[in-house]
Enzyme design. Structure first.
Site, mmCIF file in Angstrom:
data_model
loop_
_atom_site.group_PDB
_atom_site.id
_atom_site.type_symbol
_atom_site.label_atom_id
_atom_site.label_comp_id
_atom_site.label_asym_id
_atom_site.label_seq_id
_atom_site.Cartn_x
_atom_site.Cartn_y
_atom_site.Cartn_z
ATOM 1 C CE LYS A 75 -5.188 -3.513 -10.288
ATOM 2 N NZ LYS A 75 -5.133 -2.365 -9.058
ATOM 3 C CB SER A 152 -8.699 -2.974 -7.518
ATOM 4 O OG SER A 152 -7.385 -2.385 -7.568
ATOM 5 C CB SER A 176 -5.730 -1.016 -5.264
ATOM 6 O OG SER A 176 -7.294 -0.998 -5.136
HETATM 7 N N1 GLN Z 1 -10.736 -0.163 -2.351
HETATM 8 C C1 GLN Z 1 -10.744 1.085 -2.752
HETATM 9 C C2 GLN Z 1 -11.554 1.622 -3.878
HETATM 10 O O1 GLN Z 1 -12.342 0.684 -4.003
HETATM 11 C C3 GLN Z 1 -9.431 1.327 -3.359
HETATM 12 C C4 GLN Z 1 -9.137 0.766 -4.786
HETATM 13 C C5 GLN Z 1 -7.733 1.181 -5.573
HETATM 14 O O2 GLN Z 1 -6.779 1.513 -4.643
HETATM 15 N N2 GLN Z 1 -7.809 1.127 -6.713
HETATM 16 O O3 GLN Z 1 -11.872 2.423 -4.438
#
Ligand code: GLN
Length: 484
Positions: A75, A152, A176
């Protein structure tokens, strides 16, 4: 060979069925062939082939390490020395880190080959991979309509599901890793907070962020987790807890294990099919010898608002470092203040700006007690909920998401509805607990769905044990062929 699990790839390499160079070439070809998925921001073909060559040599000399020659995707939030790292943002479009993150260093030290850096929501903020400066990522399960991969870590999830790599790393602040794993029909594991070092990960919300693997099987997740775990003197929040051989828990009997079903996770508006799969998952575990127990986590309903106060608060502070002076993007201005303003106005996307605004608001003098302090109090209550639950059960079974992947253009238009995607995953981050998403089946539209297991702190072994039982009985086609 591209659709093999990490475990099988490792065996194939050591039995010399194929070489690391052959494998790496095969994935590089596929990355090109499936360029439309937009899963990668940076592909490091030459470097990958160079390290594959070295791995083949070590294999030939009988000096192979644990991940020798295995092509992985990383990532684009893990700093990789000498390889551009953007965190999905224009702000870091030209940033080449001078050092290596601990997680990626551990993987390199184990002999892994890095194919490249995967696309992601900007600064890991999002649930659909539609906030990246480098364009949307497509879910390889798309048929007539293009589906989002979740976010994400959507680039990593899409790359694993589309067989563009053997496995990938992700990060999970509120879901995410688990949510995109569920949307893409693969396994995603978020470790206990502190299990893996955060050194060299671009920070979103430091008290919630954790690195973890996205893989084709539960066993693969166990193999990678062991390698990336452990204390690191560069991260004071990393834990000295001993790291078990997680892989030895794969396939262990689940007889007598008490699995809790939290009633609060029956949420209005969630898809009927998910409820059916949730029941099926419980049924399968029962057949395998586990005991199913109904439990209650009364404060769960406050988890999402709590998360969307704590995470932006920390993000607003963490992101203050991007000012156009030290590194990354810089816009012009006639004064220093104007340089700051223009840099941040042009360098950040809308979602990131929204989080910074919310974060600074909840931390501002007049509102600190009303929002941020209150959120911290509720965080304590949510943690207590879990402690009480774990007196009665060994771990919990819930859906990973309230819906399957949606098509581009059909995503929730207002941010708050989009935030609902995280409703079942944020609780584990708020309480620092480990969680795993395991594919359970396809819905009527043939889109993957996952179930989540949440265990007490540092009980990832239990996630592997019960997760592998679930995986085995669900018989999900994880090694599917994507449409050509
Ligand atoms: N979807 C969540 C957010 O937008 C989690 C993101 C994440 O875990 N990095 O904050």
């Amino acid at each position: 060979m591209y659709n093999l699990s990490l475990y099988d790839v490792r065996e194939g390499l050591s039995n010399k069925k194929f070489s690391s160079v052959e494998l790496t070439e095969c994935f590089l070809d596929r990355i090109e062939q499936f360029n439309d998925l937009n899963a990668f921001i940076t592909v490091c073909a030459d470097r990958a082939l160079g390290s594959a060559k070295k791995s083949d040599q070590r294999i030939a000399e009988g000096k192979a390490m644990e991940l020798e020659g295995i092509p992985l995707a990383i990532k684009d939030l893990f700093l990789t020395k000498g390889i551009k790292t953007t965190a999905g943002s224009k702000m870091l479009y030209n940033f080449i880190p001078p050092y290596e993150s601990t997680v990626t260093k551990k993987l390199l030290d184990a002999g892994a080959v890095f194919l490249g850096k995967t696309n992601m929501d900007e600064f890991a903020m999002g649930s659909a991979n539609i906030t990246s400066y480098y364009g949307n990522v497509v879910n390889p399960w798309s048929k007539d309509k293009k589906l989002v991969p979740g976010g994400s870590s959507g680039g990593s999830a899409s790359a694993v599901a589309g067989h563009l790599c053997v496995a990938a790393t992700g990060s999970d602040t509120g879901g995410s890793i688990r949510q995109p794993a569920s949307f893409c029909g693969i396994v995603g594991l978020k470790p206990t907070y502190g299990r893996c070092s955060r050194y060299g990960m671009v920070a979103f919300a430091s008290s919630l962020d954790q690195a973890g693997p996205l893989t084709k099987t539960v066993r693969d997740a166990a193999i990678l987790l062991k390698i990336i775990s452990g204390y690191d003197e560069n991260d004071s929040t990393s834990s000295r807890e001993s790291v078990p051989d997680f892989e030895s828990f794969v396939g262990k009997s689940v007889k007598g294990i008490r699995v809790g079903i939290p009633k609060e996770y029956h949420m209005a508006g969630m898809s009927e099919e998910i409820i059916e799969f949730w029941k099926k998952g419980a049924e399968l575990l029962k057949e395998a010898g586990a005991e199913i127990v109904d439990i209650s986590l009364p404060y769960s309903k406050y988890a999402l608002p709590t998360y969307y106060i704590i995470a932006p608060a920390e993000a607003s502070s963490n992101l203050s470092r991007y000012d156009g002076i030290k590194y990354g993007f810089r816009a012009n201005g006639v004064s220093l203040n104007e340089v700051y303003e223009n840099t941040r106005a042009e360098g950040f996307g809308d979602e990131v700006k929204r989080r910074i605004l919310v974060g600074t608001y909840v931390l501002s003098a007049g509102y600190y007690d009303a929002y941020y302090m209150r959120a911290l109090k509720i965080q304590k209550l949510i943690r207590q909920d879990f402690s009480h639950a774990f007196e009665k059960v060994d771990l919990l079974l819930t859906p990973t998401t309230p819906n399957s992947a949606f098509a581009f253009g059909e995503e929730p238009k207002d941010p708050v509805t989009m935030y609902l995607n995280d409703v079942f995953t944020v609780t584990a981050n708020i309480a620092g607990l480990p969680g795993i998403s395991v594919p359970i089946g396809l819905d009527k539209q043939e889109r993957p769905l996952g179930l989540q297991l949440i265990a007490p702190h540092f009980k990832e072994d239990l996630l592997i044990q019960v997760g592998s039982a679930l995986e085995k009985s669900a018989n999900f086609p994880t090694l599917m062929e994507i449409a050509q």
